[in-house]
Design an enzyme around this catalytic site. Structure first.
Site, PDB file in Angstrom:
ATOM      1  N   HIS A 123      33.596  51.266  -6.056  1.00  0.00           N
ATOM      2  CA  HIS A 123      34.664  50.270  -5.677  1.00  0.00           C
ATOM      3  C   HIS A 123      34.493  49.094  -5.988  1.00  0.00           C
ATOM      4  CE1 HIS A 123      37.946  49.195  -2.582  1.00  0.00           C
ATOM      5  NE2 HIS A 123      36.403  48.170  -1.885  1.00  0.00           N
TER       6      HIS A 123
ATOM      7  N   ASP B  66      49.601  25.491 -24.934  1.00  0.00           N
ATOM      8  CA  ASP B  66      48.951  27.175 -24.800  1.00  0.00           C
ATOM      9  C   ASP B  66      47.637  26.239 -24.331  1.00  0.00           C
ATOM     10  OD1 ASP B  66      47.538  29.322 -25.349  1.00  0.00           O
ATOM     11  OD2 ASP B  66      48.957  29.503 -26.926  1.00  0.00           O
TER      12      ASP B  66
ATOM     13  N   TRP C 178      27.239  46.858  -4.670  1.00  0.00           N
ATOM     14  CA  TRP C 178      28.570  46.020  -5.424  1.00  0.00           C
ATOM     15  C   TRP C 178      26.837  45.447  -5.591  1.00  0.00           C
ATOM     16  CZ3 TRP C 178      29.009  41.005  -5.733  1.00  0.00           C
ATOM     17  CH2 TRP C 178      29.374  40.498  -4.895  1.00  0.00           C
TER      18      TRP C 178
ATOM     19  N   SER D 295      32.527  36.642 -20.408  1.00  0.00           N
ATOM     20  CA  SER D 295      34.282  36.914 -20.432  1.00  0.00           C
ATOM     21  C   SER D 295      34.329  35.107 -19.374  1.00  0.00           C
ATOM     22  CB  SER D 295      35.348  38.367 -20.580  1.00  0.00           C
ATOM     23  OG  SER D 295      36.759  37.945 -19.974  1.00  0.00           O
ATOM     24  N   SER D 296      34.231  36.069 -18.434  1.00  0.00           N
ATOM     25  CA  SER D 296      34.218  34.786 -17.793  1.00  0.00           C
ATOM     26  C   SER D 296      33.389  33.271 -18.075  1.00  0.00           C
ATOM     27  CB  SER D 296      33.527  35.009 -16.390  1.00  0.00           C
ATOM     28  OG  SER D 296      34.413  36.177 -15.878  1.00  0.00           O
TER      29      SER D 296
ATOM     30  N   HIS E 217      26.800  34.163  -3.568  1.00  0.00           N
ATOM     31  CA  HIS E 217      27.935  32.713  -2.847  1.00  0.00           C
ATOM     32  C   HIS E 217      29.274  32.090  -3.228  1.00  0.00           C
ATOM     33  CE1 HIS E 217      28.991  32.589   1.464  1.00  0.00           C
ATOM     34  NE2 HIS E 217      29.912  31.307   0.588  1.00  0.00           N
TER      35      HIS E 217
ATOM     36  N   GLU F  66      30.196  32.524  -6.439  1.00  0.00           N
ATOM     37  CA  GLU F  66      31.457  33.921  -6.610  1.00  0.00           C
ATOM     38  C   GLU F  66      32.611  34.859  -5.340  1.00  0.00           C
ATOM     39  OE1 GLU F  66      31.803  35.531  -9.174  1.00  0.00           O
ATOM     40  OE2 GLU F  66      33.170  37.124  -8.728  1.00  0.00           O
TER      41      GLU F  66
ATOM     42  N   TYR G 126      33.707  32.078  -3.813  1.00  0.00           N
ATOM     43  CA  TYR G 126      34.994  31.357  -3.744  1.00  0.00           C
ATOM     44  C   TYR G 126      35.916  30.914  -5.195  1.00  0.00           C
ATOM     45  CZ  TYR G 126      32.853  29.633   1.118  1.00  0.00           C
ATOM     46  OH  TYR G 126      32.158  29.778   2.051  1.00  0.00           O
TER      47      TYR G 126
ATOM     48  N   SER H 188      49.684  26.909  -1.746  1.00  0.00           N
ATOM     49  CA  SER H 188      49.928  25.408  -1.256  1.00  0.00           C
ATOM     50  C   SER H 188      50.531  25.408  -2.485  1.00  0.00           C
ATOM     51  CB  SER H 188      48.615  24.984  -2.382  1.00  0.00           C
ATOM     52  OG  SER H 188      47.291  24.707  -1.077  1.00  0.00           O
TER      53      SER H 188
ATOM     54  N   HIS I  99      22.634  32.385   4.549  1.00  0.00           N
ATOM     55  CA  HIS I  99      23.326  33.235   5.453  1.00  0.00           C
ATOM     56  C   HIS I  99      23.745  34.802   4.765  1.00  0.00           C
ATOM     57  CE1 HIS I  99      27.497  31.896   3.869  1.00  0.00           C
ATOM     58  NE2 HIS I  99      27.045  33.226   3.406  1.00  0.00           N
ATOM     59  N   HIS I 100      23.720  35.063   3.209  1.00  0.00           N
ATOM     60  CA  HIS I 100      23.611  36.848   3.172  1.00  0.00           C
ATOM     61  C   HIS I 100      21.658  37.143   4.001  1.00  0.00           C
ATOM     62  CE1 HIS I 100      27.404  36.448   1.593  1.00  0.00           C
ATOM     63  NE2 HIS I 100      27.268  35.583   1.060  1.00  0.00           N
TER      64      HIS I 100
ATOM     65  N   THR J  86      37.369  24.606   5.377  1.00  0.00           N
ATOM     66  CA  THR J  86      38.356  25.398   5.172  1.00  0.00           C
ATOM     67  C   THR J  86      39.460  25.070   6.341  1.00  0.00           C
ATOM     68  OG1 THR J  86      36.272  26.523   4.391  1.00  0.00           O
ATOM     69  CG2 THR J  86      38.506  27.921   5.360  1.00  0.00           C
TER      70      THR J  86
ATOM     71  N   LYS K 296      42.273  22.711   5.739  1.00  0.00           N
ATOM     72  CA  LYS K 296      43.302  23.834   4.546  1.00  0.00           C
ATOM     73  C   LYS K 296      44.535  24.447   5.298  1.00  0.00           C
ATOM     74  CE  LYS K 296      41.056  23.986   0.279  1.00  0.00           C
ATOM     75  NZ  LYS K 296      42.534  23.626  -0.455  1.00  0.00           N
TER      76      LYS K 296
ATOM     77  N   ARG L 171      26.860  49.423   7.963  1.00  0.00           N
ATOM     78  CA  ARG L 171      28.261  49.816   6.494  1.00  0.00           C
ATOM     79  C   ARG L 171      27.118  50.905   5.685  1.00  0.00           C
ATOM     80  NH1 ARG L 171      27.934  44.111   2.801  1.00  0.00           N
ATOM     81  NH2 ARG L 171      28.880  45.381   1.719  1.00  0.00           N
TER      82      ARG L 171
END
Lengths: 550, 371
Positions: A97, A126, A162, A190-191, A274, A276, A278, A289, A323-324, A349, A352, A471
């Site tokens: 998932h 293009d 994950w 690809s990314s 991390h 990732e 963002y 926006s 922080h993870h 943040t 924004k 979890r």
């Protein structure tokens, strides 16, 4: 009225590209479309609009596959005890998932929007590298077919979450892990290719007169996101290659018995992970926006500060990874450093969110479906931001870490955050893509069922987490039963309501109220100067861009 | 007027929701240590800060949405920047954060001060149980979940402490500083008891530190919080906190029992007693991976029943249990099981489920191998 682009006189869009809605994308350009037809057309296409469509369809399919996995998880957790699946399979479902939603649904969703909209928003004919664009897309079905096929292999698919912490994902992993690594490598390539293409397009192909600080925020946020991708996808590639070596070639990068270091895995993973996070939210900021000013009929408040805030968030994202890992036994000084930098992210943040609200203030607001999703994004993303601020407090994180409180937090920023933003974008730009307005009634039903479903699913998770539920467990103690039942009902509601989304899209492609070039009254950017639906080829002659004064 | 009533109702509703959310079982427990109360205080402070910011921000937002509706003829204004406002709303959050960081730093320093402990307990995570060792006291034991399989499968009614009960809880004294040293024999685990506000990862190759000074006797329950494989959800932690004198008596008894166990190495054991003991050890330690009937869980966990390699190679079998298998999930049991237990479990595995090799492994043999 806010100052505008030079919208009234038509930009130098070739007149032969057809009248509004008079033709569909396929027919309009008989003059210069000589490519193959049928399946080969899609396989070989180098057109940014067609590739964008492919990305979006792929993302939607993955959204449903990942969603079904989530529903398996929620069904098992509907009540205490093991009813439907065994723990082995449960772990594969939570892992798949996460992987599918992150790498298969959200990221390709944003890339699809970028493909469609960045050339239109900067006035380019293009993407800069159209063949590379084709290759980037077609890597994805390969990667995800491979990833999904691991579920059928002996020992099952990835079952280590994950985040795939070693050594659970190396020494203790099922044999299919090597395929998982390969598929992630392919998705990563690809990314990276996609990001290179986006940067090249934005830096080189803007319409004459469009300075960097004239670009729509969706373009800005994607530019920054693309740099993040180029910076961190190789880090992911590095860490999975080390896993590959540990599993197949007898190295001990992460095997303590061989002198390796399991904590190093987490450092490398989160140095990727991390930023990732963002990568999955910055383009959403860009979308919101665009939508809020359109439906508030008022120019975005604080354009420059939005750009600076996005850049600050991107830079800070490289300084907060641990922080993870507050509970892995970091030294005190590291805990303090990462706590302070993480708290600091709240500042840009917050800027924004304040800017969006200041845009609404004294606007002239209407509530079409894209606006509803964008407004829900602001509220619910902010709630996810609040729980993020709580998680930043390192001492308290010892209690929150790895509980459902964290699950609640990141789902609030990813589902009503990133996913709602993608949906808002789809509703917003569908008139440009198809030439028809989305069905407003269906859109509202989809919106309200989604909002109710998403909150019913994820809000109770704050409580179950605070009350002590870890979890990634397939069964739980009795005091968590009510929260879990609510979450499961919410998940079913949210999941089924996405069928309305598909129905809406199909109806909109097939027909509906015709949309003019400028489909929304308050819309400003260049994409609204080309006909709806946008012909296959646009801006063959670059438009002259006049930046807004004042 | 109608607006006002709506606003009052909304605020009233959220206050009611918030209050009920702070009720027992909905919020972080206050806990029974100084640190746990400090953390709870930080949690509530940052929570209320968020609530206040939320009321202000969402208040302005919903006011704007309501007040400036196009359907009511609202005309949009032209402003799109204001340096003063932008500086203010950057500066205020910064100040709030500094105000929050100060107490958080103090608490964190306190949490990291594990010096001068009265008692050291080594906590070792294993798939899927905890091993506790009272350092310097020669007392150690394994703590397994004791919830019966029937309750999990729904064949029996679930008990009050479903999934949060163990065969042997960790017994600790109140009012003494206890230092935990945490590590793992296999994958990363995390040892968590919410009421003690102790959550620390147990990582192979690392020894982490944490500490607690419990203030009230009682039973405190928690779980493993780091995904550690199939039975991650079935790896509870139970701490029994008792008055210091009671703890001293308990520890003395355990020491005597450990001495008796150690003396078992010196005598010859018979087949039956080794098999009985071996079955107990097997079911407590080995069955979670290799299954009660020895069928294993291939390809990662091999079958032991009717395994020709196992039956033919007695020495390798013993060595595997003692040293584990490098690069595979099998951990080394030399430090978690006594020589008697290793001898018993090897004997059991060589004779159970139709393996019938007739081999007897004596504790003295294991002892000499360990030396």
């Amino acid at each position: 009225m806010a100052p505008k682009l030079p919208p009234q006189q038509p930009l130098q869009t070739p007149a032969e590209q057809g009248n509004d809605g008079a033709a569909t994308a396929g027919h309009v350009n008989e003059g210069y479309h000589h490519g193959p037809s049928g399946l080969m057309r899609w396989l070989l296409t180098t057109n940014h609009k067609e590739i964008g469509t492919l990305y979006l369809i792929f993302s939607l399919s993955m959204f449903f596959i990942g969603g079904i996995f989530a529903l398996v998880v929620r069904a098992e957790l509907f009540q205490p005890g093991l009813q439907l699946v065994q723990p082995e399979f449960f772990n594969q479902m939570t892992t798949m998932h996460g992987l599918i939603m992150v790498f298969g649904a959200v990221m390709p969703g944003f890339v699809g929007l970028a493909n469609w909209m960045i050339p239109l928003q900067v006035g380019a004919p293009d993407m800069a590298l159209p063949r590379l664009n084709n290759f980037s897309f077609w890597l994805l079905p390969v990667a995800f077919t491979l990833l999904l096929s691991t579920l059928l292999m002996p020992g099952g698919g990835p079952n280590f979450g994950w985040t795939f912490y070693a050594p659970l994902s190396t020494t203790y992993a099922p044999p299919s892990t090597t395929f998982f690594i390969l598929s992630l490598h392919i998705a990563g390539i690809s990314s990276i290719l996609g990001a290179i293409n986006i940067i090249a397009t934005i830096l080189n192909m803007r319409a004459p007169g469009m300075r960097m600080m004239d670009m729509p925020l969706f373009v800005w946020t994607w530019l920054i996101t693309a740099f993040l991708l180029i910076a961190v996808m190789p880090v992911l590639a590095g860490v999975i290659t080390m896993m590959l070596m540990d599993i197949n070639f007898g190295t001990s990068f992460f095997n303590a018995a061989g002198g390796g270091d399991p904590v190093m895995f987490q450092h490398i993973f989160w140095f990727f992970g991390h930023p990732e996070v963002y990568i999955m939210i910055l383009p959403a900021f860009g979308i919101v926006s665009a939508i809020i000013p359109t439906f508030a009929r008022k120019r975005l408040f604080g354009y420059a500060s939005m750009v600076y805030a996005t850049s600050s968030i991107a830079i800070l994202s490289f300084l907060v990874w641990a922080h993870h890992m507050f509970a892995v036994g970091l030294p005190l000084v590291a805990e303090l450093f990462f706590m302070y930098t993480t708290m600091l992210i709240a500042v840009p943040t917050g800027v924004k969110v304040f800017n969006w609200i200041a845009t609404l203030f004294q606007g002239s607001i209407s509530f079409e479906t894209p606006m509803l999703f964008a407004l829900a994004f602001v509220v619910l993303f902010t709630i996810g931001g609040f729980s993020g601020l709580m998680l930043a407090i390192a001492p308290a994180d010892f209690q929150y870490h790895d509980t459902y409180f964290v699950v609640a937090h990141f789902h609030y920023v990813l589902v009503p955050g990133a996913v709602f933003a993608i949906m808002a974008a789809v509703y917003y730009w569908l008139p440009k893509w198809t030439g028809h307005y989305p069905n407003e009634r269906l859109g509202r039903w989809h919106f309200w069922t989604s909002v109710i479903g998403v909150n019913l699913t994820f809000f109770p998770m704050h409580f179950s987490g605070l009350a002590g539920m870890p979890r990634r467990i397939p069964d739980y103690a009795l005091q968590f039963a009510d929260f879990n039942m609510a979450s499961s009902i919410g998940a079913l509601l949210f999941g089924t309501s996405q069928l309305l989304f598909v129905l809406m899209i199909i109806k909109c492609v097939r027909g509906g109220e015709k949309a003019p070039a400028k489909a929304w009254e308050g819309a400003e950017d260049l994409e609204w100067t080309v006909p709806s639906p946008a012909p296959l080829h646009t801006f063959d002659t670059p438009p002259q861009f006049h930046h807004r004064e004042g | 007027m109608r607006n006002l009533a709506g606003v009052v109702a909304a605020i009233g509703g959220s206050v009611w929701l918030t209050r009920s959310a702070l009720a027992d079982g909905w919020n972080m427990p206050l806990g029974v240590t100084d640190v746990s109360r400090d953390i709870h205080g930080l949690h509530m402070t940052i929570f209320w800060i968020c609530v206040v910011i939320g009321i202000v921000v969402f208040g302005v937002m919903f006011y704007s949405l309501f007040r400036y509706r196009r359907s009511k003829g609202a005309k949009s204004a032209h402003f799109h920047e204001n340096t003063t406002v932008e500086v203010v709303w950057t500066a205020i959050p910064l100040l709030i954060l500094v105000g929050m960081a100060l107490p958080a730093t103090a608490t964190l320093k306190e949490m990291y001060d594990a010096e001068d402990a009265d008692l050291d307990v080594m906590v070792t995570g294993q798939q899927w149980r905890w091993h506790y060792e009272y350092l310097g006291e020669d007392v150690s034991f394994i703590s397994n979940m004791s919830t019966p399989r029937d309750q999990i499968d729904g064949a029996a009614a679930k008990g009050e402490n479903y999934l949060l009960e163990v065969d042997q809880p960790l017994v600790l004294p109140v009012d003494r500083k206890v230092r935990f040293l945490l590590t793992s024999d296999d994958v990363v685990h995390s040892w968590w008891v919410p009421d003690l506000a102790v959550k620390q990862d147990a990582i192979p190759g690392f020894v982490n530190e944490n500490w607690v000074r419990i203030e009230e006797p009682g039973t405190y329950r928690g779980q493993c919080t780091e995904l550690c494989g199939r039975n991650h959800g079935f790896m509870p932690v139970v701490v029994e906190a008792v008055p210091p004198e009671e703890f001293d008596t308990w520890l003395a008894e355990r020491k005597q029992a450990a001495a008796r166990e150690a003396s078992g190495v010196d005598r010859e054991w018979g087949m039956d007693e080794l098999m009985t003991r071996g079955q107990k050890v097997y079911e407590s330690v080995c069955a979670s991976c290799h299954q009660v009937d020895g069928s294993g869980n291939p390809p990662v966990f091999p079958a032991l029943a009717n395994n020709p390699a196992l039956m033919e190679e007695r020495d390798r079998h013993i060595a595997t249990v003692i040293n584990g298998v490098s690069g595979a999930p099998m951990p080394a049991f030399s430090s978690t099981l006594s020589p008697v237990e290793i001898a018993a479990v090897v004997t059991y595995e060589r004779n159970a489920w139709g393996n019938e090799t007739g081999d007897i492994v004596q504790p003295s043999e294991i002892q000499s191998q360990l030396e």
